[in-house]
Design a protein around this motif. Structure first.
Motif, PDB file in Angstrom:
ATOM      1  N   ASN A 185       0.832  -1.206   0.000  1.00 19.91           N
ATOM      2  CA  ASN A 185       0.000   0.000   0.000  1.00 19.91           C
ATOM      3  C   ASN A 185       0.866   1.256   0.000  1.00 19.91           C
ATOM      4  O   ASN A 185       0.620   2.225   0.724  1.00 19.91           O
ATOM      5  CB  ASN A 185      -0.938   0.014   1.217  1.00 19.91           C
ATOM      6  N   ASP A 186       1.918   1.252  -0.840  1.00 21.06           N
ATOM      7  CA  ASP A 186       2.831   2.394  -0.882  1.00 21.06           C
ATOM      8  C   ASP A 186       2.621   3.201  -2.153  1.00 21.06           C
ATOM      9  O   ASP A 186       2.025   2.732  -3.121  1.00 21.06           O
ATOM     10  CB  ASP A 186       4.285   1.940  -0.755  1.00 21.06           C
ATOM     11  N   ASN A 187       3.099   4.422  -2.150  1.00 22.06           N
ATOM     12  CA  ASN A 187       3.094   5.220  -3.376  1.00 22.06           C
ATOM     13  C   ASN A 187       4.456   5.090  -4.051  1.00 22.06           C
ATOM     14  O   ASN A 187       5.360   4.412  -3.540  1.00 22.06           O
ATOM     15  CB  ASN A 187       2.725   6.680  -3.096  1.00 22.06           C
ATOM     16  N   LEU A 188       4.613   5.739  -5.201  1.00 20.69           N
ATOM     17  CA  LEU A 188       5.826   5.536  -5.983  1.00 20.69           C
ATOM     18  C   LEU A 188       7.074   6.055  -5.264  1.00 20.69           C
ATOM     19  O   LEU A 188       8.153   5.455  -5.372  1.00 20.69           O
ATOM     20  CB  LEU A 188       5.678   6.216  -7.355  1.00 20.69           C
ATOM     21  N   LEU A 189       6.935   7.132  -4.513  1.00 22.72           N
ATOM     22  CA  LEU A 189       8.081   7.623  -3.743  1.00 22.72           C
ATOM     23  C   LEU A 189       8.548   6.561  -2.742  1.00 22.72           C
ATOM     24  O   LEU A 189       9.749   6.275  -2.620  1.00 22.72           O
ATOM     25  CB  LEU A 189       7.705   8.896  -2.992  1.00 22.72           C
ATOM     26  N   GLN A 190       7.603   5.978  -2.028  1.00 26.40           N
ATOM     27  CA  GLN A 190       7.949   4.938  -1.059  1.00 26.40           C
ATOM     28  C   GLN A 190       8.487   3.696  -1.768  1.00 26.40           C
ATOM     29  O   GLN A 190       9.396   3.028  -1.272  1.00 26.40           O
ATOM     30  CB  GLN A 190       6.720   4.587  -0.226  1.00 26.40           C
ATOM     31  N   HIS A 191       7.924   3.400  -2.914  1.00 28.21           N
ATOM     32  CA  HIS A 191       8.348   2.239  -3.699  1.00 28.21           C
ATOM     33  C   HIS A 191       9.832   2.334  -4.072  1.00 28.21           C
ATOM     34  O   HIS A 191      10.554   1.351  -4.064  1.00 28.21           O
ATOM     35  CB  HIS A 191       7.482   2.161  -4.959  1.00 28.21           C
ATOM     36  N   ILE A 192      10.275   3.556  -4.360  1.00 23.35           N
ATOM     37  CA  ILE A 192      11.677   3.772  -4.727  1.00 23.35           C
ATOM     38  C   ILE A 192      12.558   3.863  -3.486  1.00 23.35           C
ATOM     39  O   ILE A 192      13.656   3.281  -3.427  1.00 23.35           O
ATOM     40  CB  ILE A 192      11.820   5.069  -5.553  1.00 23.35           C
ATOM     41  N   MET A 193      12.098   4.568  -2.462  1.00 23.74           N
ATOM     42  CA  MET A 193      12.955   4.931  -1.349  1.00 23.74           C
ATOM     43  C   MET A 193      13.056   3.878  -0.251  1.00 23.74           C
ATOM     44  O   MET A 193      14.084   3.798   0.437  1.00 23.74           O
ATOM     45  CB  MET A 193      12.481   6.248  -0.738  1.00 23.74           C
ATOM     46  N   ALA A 194      12.013   3.056  -0.073  1.00 26.28           N
ATOM     47  CA  ALA A 194      12.033   2.088   1.024  1.00 26.28           C
ATOM     48  C   ALA A 194      13.190   1.099   0.907  1.00 26.28           C
ATOM     49  O   ALA A 194      13.926   0.880   1.885  1.00 26.28           O
ATOM     50  CB  ALA A 194      10.696   1.350   1.101  1.00 26.28           C
ATOM     51  N   PRO A 195      13.420   0.466  -0.252  1.00 27.86           N
ATOM     52  CA  PRO A 195      14.557  -0.461  -0.344  1.00 27.86           C
ATOM     53  C   PRO A 195      15.893   0.238  -0.124  1.00 27.86           C
ATOM     54  O   PRO A 195      16.805  -0.321   0.493  1.00 27.86           O
ATOM     55  CB  PRO A 195      14.448  -1.008  -1.768  1.00 27.86           C
ATOM     56  N   LEU A 196      16.008   1.484  -0.607  1.00 29.26           N
ATOM     57  CA  LEU A 196      17.260   2.218  -0.478  1.00 29.26           C
ATOM     58  C   LEU A 196      17.523   2.623   0.971  1.00 29.26           C
ATOM     59  O   LEU A 196      18.652   2.544   1.454  1.00 29.26           O
ATOM     60  CB  LEU A 196      17.220   3.459  -1.368  1.00 29.26           C
ATOM     61  N   ALA A 197      16.480   3.041   1.668  1.00 30.03           N
ATOM     62  CA  ALA A 197      16.642   3.417   3.075  1.00 30.03           C
ATOM     63  C   ALA A 197      17.031   2.210   3.919  1.00 30.03           C
ATOM     64  O   ALA A 197      17.789   2.328   4.888  1.00 30.03           O
ATOM     65  CB  ALA A 197      15.346   4.033   3.606  1.00 30.03           C
ATOM     66  N   ALA A 198      16.529   1.027   3.531  1.00 23.80           N
ATOM     67  CA  ALA A 198      16.842  -0.190   4.283  1.00 23.80           C
ATOM     68  C   ALA A 198      18.287  -0.627   4.057  1.00 23.80           C
ATOM     69  O   ALA A 198      18.958  -1.096   4.984  1.00 23.80           O
ATOM     70  CB  ALA A 198      15.883  -1.309   3.868  1.00 23.80           C
TER      71      ALA A 198
END
Length: 401
Positions: free
Chosen positions: A335-348
């Protein structure tokens, strides 16, 4: 050339009128094959006047030569065309930049020139001229953008002449597609409003299967092992692997991006996507940007275009009218938007950041400028918002270095 490759057409003799005055219906190129068959190519006065150089003459002959046809299993064909004097006392071969002056027309009238048309696979690459001197031919746009045919053909070119030669040949493919008119690019192909752009996107999705398609194109793959002498039949003496896939990603994606920027009509882009399933479109486009559509996954990244090209493509599409429902809002198992889709793996896993993916950072800024405050503060299933991912990435211990 005919002895080297049996599929190559025989040498041809040419005869052409030197003058263009009079009835244009009598102006033609008369081509006589060694078999005695006569091929007549009627020309208008304008077409005759457009033949100013030997290269123009070659293109005219190739365009009207019925022996140029698609070889089964290839999305396009590339030929080497040569014209030379049959009289040994003259300078034998005509160069592309040579003007078609009175003496050349006289030779054409007398039928004292030979015309050779040969498939490039008949020669080792070191015997071939540069790509600009080769003739590119294709049957239809459907085959020209078929991922299975294109990837298989790229593999065969690499095997026959090496990757550098493959890249030279595919530059002709890129030029052919970018030279299409806006009408051809935006023409509606079916009742769903699809255009050439939809074919391009299908081509990009097919890159995910590149390795499997290359293996399928090699009849000896099952018998090969990782020893150098098992690749002696390859020009570069090794399996193309990641380097050719990098090239295909750059070539296919860059062509599509340029086609969108130069030729795509905003109204047609909007209409071709508006009637598609928005969840399917999000899945396909987001996957090209970041990989498999599981935005909070740290492991899955298959399916993304390399070098950030998916981000470049999406920004070009948005600028050309891609409906907002295809890139804004939230969706998917997280249930993420495109910003989260890109940034979540990178932040992890911030150390996975590749500077070559800089277009993804540009896309994040691009989206942030267009998202509402509510969208920027949207919580995914893990409770995180885009701001928290950005803070985590920028304030991590690695950033201090």
């Amino acid at each position: 050339a005919a002895q080297k490759c049996q599929v190559c057409p025989p040498l041809l003799k040419l005869a052409c009128p030197m003058q263009v005055e009079g009835d244009v219906s009598n102006i033609c190129l008369r081509v006589v094959r060694l078999s005695g068959e006569l091929l007549e190519v009627p020309l208008t006065r304008q077409e005759v006047n457009e033949i100013g150089s030997v290269k123009d003459l070659k293109r005219c002959l190739a365009k009207n030569d019925a022996t140029i046809c698609r070889t089964p299993g290839r999305p396009f064909s590339v030929y080497w065309i040569r014209l030379s004097h049959m009289d040994a006392t003259a300078s034998m071969e005509l160069q592309d930049d040579d003007p078609v002056h009175a003496e050349i027309w006289k030779c054409l009238e007398q039928g004292s020139l030979q015309y050779m048309l040969a498939d490039v696979f008949c020669f080792p690459p070191e015997e071939l001229p540069s790509g600009d001197d080769l003739n590119f031919s294709f049957q239809n746009l459907e085959e020209l953008l078929d991922p299975k045919l294109l990837i298989g053909y790229a593999f065969k070119l690499c095997k026959h002449g090496g990757q550098a030669w493959c890249e030279s040949v595919f530059s002709l493919w890129t030029s052919a597609l970018l030279s299409l008119s806006s009408n051809q690019v935006n023409a509606v192909e079916n009742i769903f409003g699809h255009t050439l752009l939809n074919r391009c996107l299908s081509l990009l999705q097919g890159l995910d299967e590149a390795e499997d398609l290359m293996r399928a194109a090699d009849p000896e793959f099952a018998n090969r092992i990782q020893w150098a002498d098992w690749y002696e039949d390859f020009y570069d003496k090794h399996w193309p692997g990641e380097t050719i896939q990098d090239f295909l990603h750059k070539t296919f994606a860059s062509m599509t991006i340029e086609l969108v920027r130069r030729k795509a009509d905003p109204h047609r882009v909007e209409e071709s996507f508006r009637h598609m399933n928005k969840h399917r479109v999000k899945s396909d486009l987001w996957k090209l940007v970041q990989g498999h559509p599981y935005g909070c996954s740290r492991l899955r990244n298959d399916g993304a275009l390399r070098f950030g090209l998916g981000a470049d493509l999406l920004m070009a599409l948005i600028d050309k009218g891609l409906p907002r429902c295809c890139w804004a809002g939230h969706w998917g198992p997280f249930n993420d938007n495109l910003l989260q889709h890109i940034m979540a793996p990178l932040a992890a896993v911030p150390f996975d950041w590749n500077p070559e993916d800089g277009a993804k950072a540009e896309l994040c800024i691009f989206l942030a400028e267009r998202f509402s405050l509510e969208e920027l503060c949207h919580q995914a299933t893990d409770g995180q918002i885009a701001f928290s991912h950005a803070e985590e990435f920028c304030c991590g211990a690695w950033a201090a270095n």
